[in-house]
Design a protein around this motif. Structure first.
Motif, PDB file in Angstrom:
ATOM      1  N   CYS A  36       6.332 -14.430   5.582  1.00  0.00           N
ATOM      2  CA  CYS A  36       5.878 -12.781   5.730  1.00  0.00           C
ATOM      3  C   CYS A  36       4.474 -13.048   5.691  1.00  0.00           C
ATOM      4  O   CYS A  36       3.742 -14.545   5.532  1.00  0.00           O
ATOM      5  N   LEU A  37       4.042 -12.289   7.151  1.00  0.00           N
ATOM      6  CA  LEU A  37       3.109 -11.886   7.066  1.00  0.00           C
ATOM      7  C   LEU A  37       2.691 -10.723   5.845  1.00  0.00           C
ATOM      8  O   LEU A  37       2.756  -9.578   5.678  1.00  0.00           O
ATOM      9  N   MET A  38       1.610 -11.921   4.755  1.00  0.00           N
ATOM     10  CA  MET A  38       1.028 -10.451   3.792  1.00  0.00           C
ATOM     11  C   MET A  38       0.355  -9.863   4.212  1.00  0.00           C
ATOM     12  O   MET A  38      -0.850 -10.532   4.763  1.00  0.00           O
ATOM     13  N   ILE A  39       0.480  -7.970   4.509  1.00  0.00           N
ATOM     14  CA  ILE A  39      -1.240  -7.486   4.525  1.00  0.00           C
ATOM     15  C   ILE A  39      -1.353  -6.866   2.989  1.00  0.00           C
ATOM     16  O   ILE A  39      -0.719  -5.865   3.048  1.00  0.00           O
ATOM     17  N   THR A  40      -2.784  -7.248   2.584  1.00  0.00           N
ATOM     18  CA  THR A  40      -3.184  -7.090   1.378  1.00  0.00           C
ATOM     19  C   THR A  40      -4.727  -6.018   1.460  1.00  0.00           C
ATOM     20  O   THR A  40      -4.920  -5.843   2.405  1.00  0.00           O
ATOM     21  N   VAL A  41      -3.883  -4.644   1.610  1.00  0.00           N
ATOM     22  CA  VAL A  41      -5.273  -3.168   1.627  1.00  0.00           C
ATOM     23  C   VAL A  41      -6.231  -3.155   0.425  1.00  0.00           C
ATOM     24  O   VAL A  41      -6.829  -2.827  -0.117  1.00  0.00           O
ATOM     25  N   ASP A  42      -6.199  -4.171  -1.098  1.00  0.00           N
ATOM     26  CA  ASP A  42      -6.935  -4.069  -1.972  1.00  0.00           C
ATOM     27  C   ASP A  42      -8.578  -3.758  -1.944  1.00  0.00           C
ATOM     28  O   ASP A  42      -8.800  -4.000  -2.901  1.00  0.00           O
ATOM     29  N   GLU A  43      -8.781  -4.422  -0.730  1.00  0.00           N
ATOM     30  CA  GLU A  43     -10.320  -4.611  -0.497  1.00  0.00           C
ATOM     31  C   GLU A  43      -9.980  -3.010   0.494  1.00  0.00           C
ATOM     32  O   GLU A  43     -11.487  -2.600   0.757  1.00  0.00           O
ATOM     33  N   MET A  44      -9.593  -1.953   0.314  1.00  0.00           N
ATOM     34  CA  MET A  44      -9.850  -0.679   1.189  1.00  0.00           C
ATOM     35  C   MET A  44      -9.901   0.452   0.112  1.00  0.00           C
ATOM     36  O   MET A  44      -8.909   0.911  -0.176  1.00  0.00           O
ATOM     37  N   THR A  45     -10.773   0.707  -0.241  1.00  0.00           N
ATOM     38  CA  THR A  45     -11.383   1.195  -1.810  1.00  0.00           C
ATOM     39  C   THR A  45     -11.526   2.303  -2.227  1.00  0.00           C
ATOM     40  O   THR A  45     -12.553   2.965  -2.756  1.00  0.00           O
ATOM     41  N   ALA A  46     -12.542   2.861  -0.389  1.00  0.00           N
ATOM     42  CA  ALA A  46     -13.470   4.269  -0.143  1.00  0.00           C
ATOM     43  C   ALA A  46     -12.350   5.326  -1.289  1.00  0.00           C
ATOM     44  O   ALA A  46     -11.198   5.820  -0.995  1.00  0.00           O
ATOM     45  N   ILE A  47     -13.113   6.409  -1.663  1.00  0.00           N
ATOM     46  CA  ILE A  47     -12.365   7.143  -2.291  1.00  0.00           C
ATOM     47  C   ILE A  47     -13.819   8.803  -1.815  1.00  0.00           C
ATOM     48  O   ILE A  47     -15.035   8.466  -1.911  1.00  0.00           O
TER      49      ILE A  47
END
Lengths: 456, 456
Positions: A86-97
């Motif tokens: 698989c291609l794992m796509i992690t968004v854990d660095e997209m943290t803007a609020i």
């Protein structure tokens, strides 16, 4: 099929966003469900923007590569376990609020932790209610993808009740904006709602617009213990049919003891059950509500009832409740259930689980968001003991079968993921399962989005 | 295609459930939108059971006949207008209501009126909050099909927030049960939510399971008038960013005058705007909230602020507000808009609508569920005056274009139906419109369910 070179994808991305080194990819193979069957990705994309996610999905779509979306990796049903190739796509660095206090809305990237959204809202005197026990380490993207619940949901609802809109990368790599900053909007099908709880099977959420509410009033807290399970569950029914507490949590004897082992706070180790109840009505009225709850507990033969309007003292009991999972975890590996039943069947469920525990000779500690019938049976086992592991896994399924038989659900707030998928058809029935598959096929005809999670 | 004989369907139904006499069918051709383009059905099925609906849809599916579902016929966007050659299926005789006070749930057939659900709940000290102004003559099936809103929604949410499950007859005549009596349930895609607001384009709802809450506390009411529109809309922003009133309604000058014409209750005919605000916080706390709202109104130069904690006196103002539509209706035929914008854009919307009214030389009275930015511009015209009718219809579209330009929606609570369909693509954009169509096609490949409403 032969794996295409991820180098082509890496070239389409800013430097450093694609991991292909097995050692660096390893931490991304499992979520908190620690699925032993987790596979190995061909690459992990550490996305920082919607465009990164889009590049990844486009490349995957072009090559027919399965895509596994991942937030904080705190999922308990294996919805973010890697599968081979698989291609794992992690968004854990997209943290803007971003908070807009004027309209009481938050624009949040999916990797932002639930706790950080709460903090950012609190800085403006506002509140984002949904509060999974894991709120300090779970991300909003995962919360939305699983329609996560929590403790205050008994009064304040679940994640879907707070999502006004989102940005989603679809299975073909196109990007759509669903919903928006409109408190009422019925133009077109309820697609925002459809993506909430879709567990990454329809697309990857890259931005969320959340509705906030004014800060919660400081709650009063009541703790009651019971010598008989039935008295505790009857108390839950009596409370929920009469009023709306802002929290109504349940712990059974094994849970109480596991928590007491860790906290030494003086919980009654002989109690069969303990309830933790909160009222956040305005001062004066909270006292009235707590008095009513006290009367209900006493009518149902509570062995001890304690209440406090001191917020810190009350919070200690909530922390104890939140500590239940790590406390039980000290006793072995866990299979974490989240079956739910209609509130009046709570007693049947808890009793039935105790019978399963006895029959399979394993420890099952039960805690529950009792006010909405949502339980967390924690099945404890030693993974090095093959027999016990097998019995635990058998019991895991039996708990779901039991819940279905009581008119309940196999998952109240964690999601189906890979671990609960075998039971989804039993729960939904073949007709509704087929309806799910028709939607899935309409939005992801090639089946590349999180294959094996929730749906086949 | 040549019409098949409805006799075949009549034979499959209990006697008297199928109307084919044009005179008897006539009242079913229009809903409250009075679409002049409404067609003529080949038959009207007066369903009394899910099986009746199923028989109708099966027959229609077999012959490729379009099916138009209909509840109380109170729709304002033409979602239940007949089209030529359709089978109209009306559920207005399916009116059963069962309340379970223990779990605070109501099982309701779709033809039951909203007011009757409220009454049945109230008999158990419970409350079904959603309250369209038409609550006395709109049905729950239609409320669910349009995700209807209302006045209390500013604090208590809209229909979707209260639906736990439903029975649906799909486009192939099969029946599915979605959701159920589980307060938290994330097993599978959120199909219940998808059907809410689908305006009969995906299936026909034949039973609904609703969540109830404890009875509302008696509200305190505040009425404020303003000499300048901007002061009123700023007041709305200031109130909604600081607290959660249980009602926050707006009437502009033409609306105030139309209501005063009918009620003679002494409203200020010179006021540019009037706000009606309620607080249902517990006694004492409501007074605090009302005092805060008073201060906000005074800060924004309100010309008069009146408040009362007498429920009947307060209710008179709410009745006056609810009377606004019939009051304006006395001045001519109406095109009833329900555009919504983010609350801070409310002033821009109302001002823009006044400009459209002036430019097109027609009367537009604006009332609004101001607290959630959801407005009801009422466009008044004389249908016998062709030029004025045309100008009104032009203005109707211009109001939607204006709302879209302000980041708003073309419909906040009435639904797209047939009247607003031409603007749906402008609002959603081609990509999201296509996504809607993919879902529609997946669930109704032959396109027989309410064709021409919402989607093509």
């Amino acid at each position: 099929m032969p794996s295409p070179e991820p180098a082509q994808l890496a070239a389409a991305l800013p430097t450093g966003r694609l991991l292909t080194d097995p050692a660096k990819m390893a931490p991304y193979r499992w979520d908190r469900a620690l699925d032993p069957d987790a596979g190995t990705p061909i690459a992990v994309l550490c996305a920082k923007t919607t465009a990164d996610v889009q590049a990844g999905v486009r490349w995957a779509a072009q090559h027919g590569i399965p895509v596994i979306p991942r937030g904080a990796g705190s999922g308990l049903s294996g919805g973010s376990s890697a599968i081979d190739g698989c291609l794992m796509i992690t968004v854990d660095e997209m943290t803007a609020i971003e908070i807009d206090p004027l309209t009481r809305m938050a624009t949040v990237e999916p990797g932002a932790l639930n706790a950080h959204v709460k903090q950012a809202a609190a800085a403006h005197g506002l509140w984002y209610p949904p509060d999974p026990s894991s709120f300090e380490f779970c991300s909003i993207g995962g919360n939305v993808a699983t329609n996560a619940g929590g403790l205050c949901c008994v009064k304040y609802g679940v994640t879907t009740d707070y999502v006004l809109g989102m940005t989603v990368v679809l299975a073909d790599g196109s990007v759509v904006e669903l919903g928006g900053p409109r408190l009422k909007d019925v133009a077109g099908l309820s697609l925002t709602k459809l993506f909430i709880g879709s567990e990454g099977t329809l697309g990857i959420i890259t931005k969320v617009l959340l509705r906030l509410v004014p800060a919660q009033r400081p709650p009063a807290t009541l703790v009651a213990t019971f010598a008989r399970l039935d008295d505790a569950t009857q108390t839950v029914v009596d409370i929920t049919s009469a009023m709306r507490p802002s929290m109504l949590e349940f712990m059974d004897k094994p849970t109480i003891n596991a928590v007491e082992d860790v906290t030494k706070m003086g919980l009654d180790r002989d109690a069969e059950a303990m309830l933790i109840v909160q009222s956040d009505e305005p001062a004066g009225h909270a006292a009235v509500e707590i008095a009513q709850i006290t009367a209900i507990c006493e009518k149902n033969s509570a062995t001890e009832v304690f209440d406090t309007d001191d917020v810190e003292t009350g919070e200690q009991f909530v922390v104890a409740r939140r500590m239940a999972i790590p406390a039980v975890e000290r006793k072995g590996s866990l299979l974490l259930e989240d079956v739910g039943v209609p509130v009046p069947r709570l007693g049947d469920l808890v009793r039935g689980i105790a019978q399963i525990a006895q029959r399979r000779d394993i420890l099952i500690a039960v805690l529950a968001h009792a006010g909405d019938g949502n339980t967390h049976p924690l099945l404890v086992f030693d993974p090095s003991d093959a027999g016990q592991s097998e019995r635990a896994h058998t019991a895991y399924g039996e708990v779901m079968d039991l819940a279905i038989g009581l008119g309940g659900t196999i998952t109240g707030e964690h999601g189906v993921g890979r671990l609960k998928k075998p039971w989804l058809g039993d729960y939904l029935g073949p007709d509704v399962l087929a309806l799910n598959q028709r939607i899935k096929k309409a939005l992801d005809p090639a089946g590349i989005m999180n294959p094996g999670a929730m749906l086949d």
